[in-house]
Design a protein around this motif. Structure first.
Motif, PDB file in Angstrom:
ATOM      1  N   LYS A   1       0.829  -1.199   0.000  1.00  0.00           N
ATOM      2  CA  LYS A   1       0.000   0.000   0.000  1.00  0.00           C
ATOM      3  C   LYS A   1       0.868   1.254   0.000  1.00  0.00           C
ATOM      4  O   LYS A   1       1.994   1.246   0.486  1.00  0.00           O
ATOM      5  CB  LYS A   1      -0.872   0.049   1.259  1.00  0.00           C
ATOM      6  N   GLU A   2       0.290   2.330  -0.514  1.00  0.00           N
ATOM      7  CA  GLU A   2       0.939   3.631  -0.383  1.00  0.00           C
ATOM      8  C   GLU A   2       0.834   4.073   1.076  1.00  0.00           C
ATOM      9  O   GLU A   2      -0.160   3.818   1.742  1.00  0.00           O
ATOM     10  CB  GLU A   2       0.250   4.675  -1.273  1.00  0.00           C
TER      11      GLU A   2
ATOM     12  N   PHE B   1       3.330   5.158  -5.233  1.00  0.00           N
ATOM     13  CA  PHE B   1       3.276   4.390  -6.467  1.00  0.00           C
ATOM     14  C   PHE B   1       2.836   5.290  -7.615  1.00  0.00           C
ATOM     15  O   PHE B   1       1.916   6.090  -7.466  1.00  0.00           O
ATOM     16  CB  PHE B   1       2.277   3.233  -6.358  1.00  0.00           C
ATOM     17  N   LYS B   2       3.480   5.119  -8.771  1.00  0.00           N
ATOM     18  CA  LYS B   2       3.078   5.799 -10.006  1.00  0.00           C
ATOM     19  C   LYS B   2       3.004   4.742 -11.099  1.00  0.00           C
ATOM     20  O   LYS B   2       3.857   3.855 -11.181  1.00  0.00           O
ATOM     21  CB  LYS B   2       4.087   6.892 -10.404  1.00  0.00           C
TER      22      LYS B   2
ATOM     23  N   VAL C   1       3.651   0.809 -10.949  1.00  0.00           N
ATOM     24  CA  VAL C   1       2.782   0.242  -9.924  1.00  0.00           C
ATOM     25  C   VAL C   1       1.538   1.117  -9.794  1.00  0.00           C
ATOM     26  O   VAL C   1       1.647   2.336  -9.677  1.00  0.00           O
ATOM     27  CB  VAL C   1       3.511   0.152  -8.557  1.00  0.00           C
ATOM     28  N   LYS C   2       0.366   0.494  -9.823  1.00  0.00           N
ATOM     29  CA  LYS C   2      -0.888   1.233  -9.657  1.00  0.00           C
ATOM     30  C   LYS C   2      -1.064   1.651  -8.199  1.00  0.00           C
ATOM     31  O   LYS C   2      -0.412   1.100  -7.306  1.00  0.00           O
ATOM     32  CB  LYS C   2      -2.070   0.383 -10.124  1.00  0.00           C
ATOM     33  N   ASN C   3      -1.953   2.617  -7.965  1.00  0.00           N
ATOM     34  CA  ASN C   3      -2.187   3.128  -6.605  1.00  0.00           C
ATOM     35  C   ASN C   3      -2.557   2.044  -5.604  1.00  0.00           C
ATOM     36  O   ASN C   3      -2.275   2.172  -4.418  1.00  0.00           O
ATOM     37  CB  ASN C   3      -3.282   4.198  -6.609  1.00  0.00           C
TER      38      ASN C   3
ATOM     39  N   GLU D   1      -0.724  -2.880  -7.279  1.00  0.00           N
ATOM     40  CA  GLU D   1      -0.560  -3.893  -8.324  1.00  0.00           C
ATOM     41  C   GLU D   1       0.568  -3.489  -9.267  1.00  0.00           C
ATOM     42  O   GLU D   1       0.533  -2.423  -9.884  1.00  0.00           O
ATOM     43  CB  GLU D   1      -1.856  -4.058  -9.120  1.00  0.00           C
ATOM     44  N   ALA D   2       1.576  -4.341  -9.377  1.00  0.00           N
ATOM     45  CA  ALA D   2       2.700  -4.095 -10.282  1.00  0.00           C
ATOM     46  C   ALA D   2       2.237  -4.359 -11.709  1.00  0.00           C
ATOM     47  O   ALA D   2       1.872  -5.485 -12.051  1.00  0.00           O
ATOM     48  CB  ALA D   2       3.890  -4.978  -9.929  1.00  0.00           C
ATOM     49  N   ILE D   3       2.229  -3.298 -12.536  1.00  0.00           N
ATOM     50  CA  ILE D   3       1.782  -3.439 -13.929  1.00  0.00           C
ATOM     51  C   ILE D   3       2.947  -3.316 -14.903  1.00  0.00           C
ATOM     52  O   ILE D   3       2.792  -3.565 -16.085  1.00  0.00           O
ATOM     53  CB  ILE D   3       0.695  -2.400 -14.277  1.00  0.00           C
TER      54      ILE D   3
END
Length: 170
Positions: A5-6, A12-13, A42-44, A47-49
């Motif tokens: 989590k942030e 995360f960006k 990485v999404k907010n 999740e590593a995209i």
């Protein structure tokens, strides 16, 4: 794959397309905690995209941080493999607060970057961490030369005509 989590020290960006926002987050987190981690790809929600990493990607991140955060910060920048996705990790620390990003000052609150009010900025600048407080004055015929030099070292500017009144120095 989810990496967490942030927080007040982790941001995360989705991609380096959000580089400016990432630089602001670094300054914000340094002002609050003195250290931070920023991840691209990485999404907010954690999740590593993945992030495309070109020949100059790490250099571009490094240059943005060096050029737009004052006083200067030298981060550690690396890429990591999370599952099958490449992400970029930026770690930074510093004790020369307050830090500005793009000429403005920010402070981290939960997972948000908030612009600092003038009164809080003044408090941060003149707190016990400030070099200004520790300057010994042997001469009571003071000028503002030392103050200007200190501000210049920190990448700050003074408006010659108004700073004495604005900083309550007169």
């Amino acid at each position: 794959m989810n990496i967490g989590k942030e927080t007040e020290q982790i941001e995360f960006k989705k991609s380096t397309g959000e580089l400016k926002e990432g630089v602001i987050s670094i300054a914000s987190m340094l002002n609050k905690h003195g250290s931070c981690e920023l991840y691209f790809g990485v999404k907010n929600d954690g999740e590593a995209i993945g992030q495309q990493i070109g020949n100059d990607t790490l250099r571009e991140i490094s240059q943005a941080i060096a050029n737009f955060i004052k006083p200067q910060v030298i981060p550690s920048i690396s890429f990591e493999l999370v599952g099958t996705n490449n992400i970029i990790k930026v770690s930074a620390s510093g004790g020369e607060r307050p830090y500005s990003a793009y000429g403005k000052y920010y402070l981290r609150s939960a997972d948000e970057d908030r612009e600092i009010s003038p009164s809080l900025l003044r408090e941060m600048m003149f707190s016990g961490n400030s070099a200004l407080v520790s300057i010994e004055s042997h001469n009571q015929n003071l000028t503002f030369t030392q103050l200007r030099l200190l501000y210049a070292e920190k990448g700050l500017t003074l408006h010659d005509e108004t700073f004495k009144d604005n900083l309550n120095l007169l």
